[in-house]
Design an enzyme around this catalytic site. Structure first.
Site, mmCIF file in Angstrom:
data_model
loop_
_atom_site.group_PDB
_atom_site.id
_atom_site.type_symbol
_atom_site.label_atom_id
_atom_site.label_comp_id
_atom_site.label_asym_id
_atom_site.label_seq_id
_atom_site.Cartn_x
_atom_site.Cartn_y
_atom_site.Cartn_z
ATOM 1 C CB SER A 28 -0.929 0.007 1.210
ATOM 2 O OG SER A 28 -1.869 -1.034 1.091
ATOM 3 C CB THR A 56 -3.603 4.348 1.952
ATOM 4 O OG1 THR A 56 -3.355 2.981 1.631
ATOM 5 C CG2 THR A 56 -4.296 5.023 0.796
ATOM 6 C CD GLU A 101 -6.588 3.194 3.239
ATOM 7 O OE1 GLU A 101 -5.871 2.270 2.840
ATOM 8 O OE2 GLU A 101 -6.437 3.732 4.348
ATOM 9 C CG HIS A 137 -3.877 -9.077 4.150
ATOM 10 N ND1 HIS A 137 -2.790 -9.596 3.475
ATOM 11 C CD2 HIS A 137 -3.829 -7.733 3.954
ATOM 12 C CE1 HIS A 137 -2.118 -8.600 2.898
ATOM 13 N NE2 HIS A 137 -2.726 -7.460 3.170
#
Ligand SMILES: [Zn+2]
Length: 492
Positions: A91, A144, A271, A280
């Protein structure tokens, strides 16, 4: 004698408006010729959100023929996501590429591989006088958001990143991650103690530096209500626990309310940071829930954009996570149903990031540049285009003239690239509206028979931009033209 006096008074009354104190001087006429639109950039990044994640959320929420909010933007393209070495990105490298236009190595925040700091779109927006904001449901100092306003060799230097985000005076910072703002041992509004080893209390420092600090939805609403220009909102120790409170959509709405007070415009990055976490964990239910929460934030952004002119909205992702696969037949994957009862199944091929291309959707100024397949640095290119060359309509023509004259006005659309207007609509006081063909240049003529002040408004329409230019025009007789008729009229 009385008659003469009356005539005198009458003359003064008649002449007063025609003979101002400085009859020979040019009159004060507002010379509005240029309307530069404010620059508004709204960037949504769904972290880890590949096409399968989007499709799964769509199937679950609105079925196989439905559309999410992010599916409604008119311009679509693809981004390649690999880092500067051609590796699967993280990221940090992906956000740095989108924020700065330069690819880097994994882990770098706003830095080239050799550690050179890279100028970000957020910093460039600030330099232009725009308000800037970063919103996420991950910690504030996470990769991010960090890449838009911080510069560190490692994404894990979160104490340093938190400090840099405040030093950069980002106007709106809404996220989790209170820990990284407090010294070790200090507890804030959330149970875990601070993690800073430098002993600094960044929250206290932020308040000292004129930030309004909030830690819950009520406080955030209050800060918006009083028009606080600079807000630090930390709503959890780390990432916001699910269900996220405030929601990402609420955070987006509040950020927009704060930032849109700046007349020059704003840059806001939002975000959906926990989609990646769910991927994940190969947790399809949370992936779908977080993608829908992200989509609700996009919907809030689109509602805002619909109420304004010329807001660039971009929805994209930094990379895909999990190698998510969807099937309509039972392959033993995690089972879900569409609203009409149709089942579908989710399987995963990895618990890590993949190198799959991600979608980009856009609307607003310069959004046509998003079409096609580009490197992820193209997101920066697109935003920088709007920032450096906002579309402008320039309306030229006389400001002062005589009644009955044929007056020609000229229109220039700048810059003359990409998104030229398809037509111009001219509306002027006392005139039938006139439509002329589009392009970079247009012209129209009008004649008004009487003295007075007139307004000419031109609207340029493209699929991406609506621009308006307005000009005021004063029509009056020259003083000696009017003098004689009035003198003759007086004694009669
Ligand atoms: Zn990840």
């Amino acid at each position: 004698m009385k008659v003469i006096l009356r005539i005198g008074v009458l003359l003064v009354l008649c002449l007063a408006p025609v003979f101002p104190a400085h009859a020979g001087k040019a009159p004060e006429v507002p010379l509005t010729t240029v309307t530069a639109a404010p620059v508004r950039i709204l960037l949504f990044i769904g972290d880890g959100m590949g096409t399968a994640q989007r499709t799964a959320a769509q199937w679950a929420a609105v079925g196989i023929n439905g559309r999410l909010a992010m599916d409604t933007l008119p311009i679509n393209g693809w981004l390649r996501t690999s880092n500067i070495l051609g590796e699967v990105t993280d990221s940090a490298a992906a956000a740095t590429a989108m924020a700065t236009g330069a690819k880097t190595t994994n882990g770098k925040i706003g830095q080239a591989p050799d550690g050179t700091p890279l100028s970000t779109i957020l910093e460039q927006a600030q330099a232009r006088g725009l308000a800037v904001g970063l919103v996420t449901n991950t910690p504030m100092a996470h990769a991010t958001p960090a890449a838009f306003a911080a510069h560190t060799g490692s994404r894990y230097a979160m104490a340093e990143i938190a400090q840099q985000l405040l030093a950069a005076r980002v106007d709106v910072l809404l996220a989790g991650g209170e820990n990284a703002f407090l010294p070790q041992g200090a507890t804030g509004h959330y149970p875990e103690p601070g993690t800073r080893t430098d002993g600094r209390d960044l929250i206290a420092e932020a308040v000292q530096a004129d930030y309004t600090y909030v830690w819950d939805a009520v406080g955030l609403q209050a800060a918006v209500s009083v028009g606080a220009p600079r807000v630090l909102g930390l709503f959890a120790d780390e990432g916001l626990p699910r269900p996220h409170v405030p929601t990402l959509a609420a955070l987006t709405e509040h950020a927009l309310a704060i930032l849109s007070n700046r007349p020059e415009g704003f840059f806001l990055m939002v975000e959906g940071g926990q989609i990646d976490w769910a991927c994940h964990a190969n947790d399809a239910a949370l992936t779908i829930a977080d993608t829908l929460a992200f989509d609700a934030a996009v919907a809030a952004g689109l509602r805002y954009a619909a109420g304004t002119e010329n807001t660039l909205v971009i929805v994209t992702s930094d990379h895909e996570t999990g190698g998510m696969l969807l099937s309509l037949s039972n392959n033993g994957g995690q089972a879900f149903t569409m609203p009409d009862g149709t089942p579908f199944y989710v399987t995963w091929t990895t618990d890590d990031h993949t190198d799959a291309n991600v979608l980009v959707n856009a609307q607003g100024p310069w959004s046509s540049l998003a079409a096609g397949i580009h490197e992820n640095t193209h997101i920066y290119t697109l935003m920088a285009a709007v920032l450096t060359t906002p579309p402008t309509l320039i309306l030229d023509g006389p400001a002062l003239a005589y009644p009955g004259e044929n007056l020609t006005f000229e229109l220039h659309f700048e810059p003359a690239t990409a998104i030229l207007p398809t037509s111009y609509l001219w509306t002027a006081t006392g005139q039938t509206p006139l439509t002329t063909s589009g392009g970079a240049y247009s012209t129209a003529s009008f004649t008004w028979p009487l003295t007075g002040t007139y307004t000419l408004t031109v609207t340029a329409q493209t699929p991406e931009v609506t621009l308006t230019a307005r000009r005021f025009l004063m029509l009056r007789y020259h003083w000696h033209t009017l003098y004689l008729p009035l003198i003759q009229k007086g004694p009669s």
